[in-house]
Motif scaffolding. Structure first.
Motif, mmCIF file in Angstrom:
data_model
loop_
_atom_site.group_PDB
_atom_site.id
_atom_site.type_symbol
_atom_site.label_atom_id
_atom_site.label_comp_id
_atom_site.label_asym_id
_atom_site.label_seq_id
_atom_site.Cartn_x
_atom_site.Cartn_y
_atom_site.Cartn_z
ATOM 1 N N THR A 1 14.661 12.227 59.951
ATOM 2 C CA THR A 1 14.122 13.582 60.011
ATOM 3 C C THR A 1 15.116 14.585 59.426
ATOM 4 N N GLY A 2 16.383 14.433 59.753
ATOM 5 C CA GLY A 2 17.406 15.323 59.200
ATOM 6 C C GLY A 2 17.501 15.220 57.688
ATOM 7 N N VAL B 1 13.874 18.731 51.645
ATOM 8 C CA VAL B 1 12.892 19.797 51.450
ATOM 9 C C VAL B 1 13.597 21.146 51.304
ATOM 10 N N TRP B 2 14.587 21.404 52.138
ATOM 11 C CA TRP B 2 15.356 22.648 52.068
ATOM 12 C C TRP B 2 15.998 22.791 50.693
ATOM 13 N N PHE C 1 13.418 23.580 47.917
ATOM 14 C CA PHE C 1 13.052 24.995 47.907
ATOM 15 C C PHE C 1 14.186 25.857 47.361
ATOM 16 N N ARG C 2 15.424 25.513 47.699
ATOM 17 C CA ARG C 2 16.570 26.289 47.240
ATOM 18 C C ARG C 2 16.708 26.230 45.727
ATOM 19 N N GLU C 3 16.397 25.080 45.133
ATOM 20 C CA GLU C 3 16.554 24.899 43.692
ATOM 21 C C GLU C 3 15.330 25.344 42.890
#
Length: 116
Positions: free
Chosen positions: A60-61, A67-68, A71-73
């Protein structure tokens, strides 16, 4: 290089198996803390081996991190796509300008320029 990769995978697999064997004991996972069970109408809980909880938490981590990062890229991917379109436009323009300059000059000189 291939053997180093296989050795790394083997060491990682042995570590995961060791963690799984060392943490076989069952634990109870509760969605709601015990203090709030009276307030909540439903208090779901499940019994799982501890290694399943550990591996699920790691997975999960990793997924949240991927995913984080995706979105950041996003801004970087948009900028890259814009620059690629600009490069393609400039290439077409250069090709078009080279074609126009060949019309004005001798065919032999134009061929020599293309070869060099």
């Amino acid at each position: 290089m291939r053997y180093i990769r296989y050795a790394s995978i083997a060491i990682f697999a042995i570590a995961l198996i060791t963690i799984g064997l060392a943490n076989r004991g069952a634990v109870t996972l509760q969605l709601v803390p015990e203090e709030l069970m009276g307030v909540a109408a439903v208090a779901p809980s499940v019994q799982l081996p501890l290694f399943v909880v550990i591996f699920f938490s790691i997975l999960t981590g990793l997924l949240v991190g991927f995913v984080w990062e995706w979105f950041r890229e996003h801004a970087l991917r948009v900028e890259k796509r814009r620059k690629e379109q600009e490069v393609d436009t400039l290439r077409r323009e250069v090709t078009k300008l080279k074609g126009e300059s060949r019309k004005e000059r001798d065919d032999v000189l134009a061929l020599l320029e293309d070869a060099g």
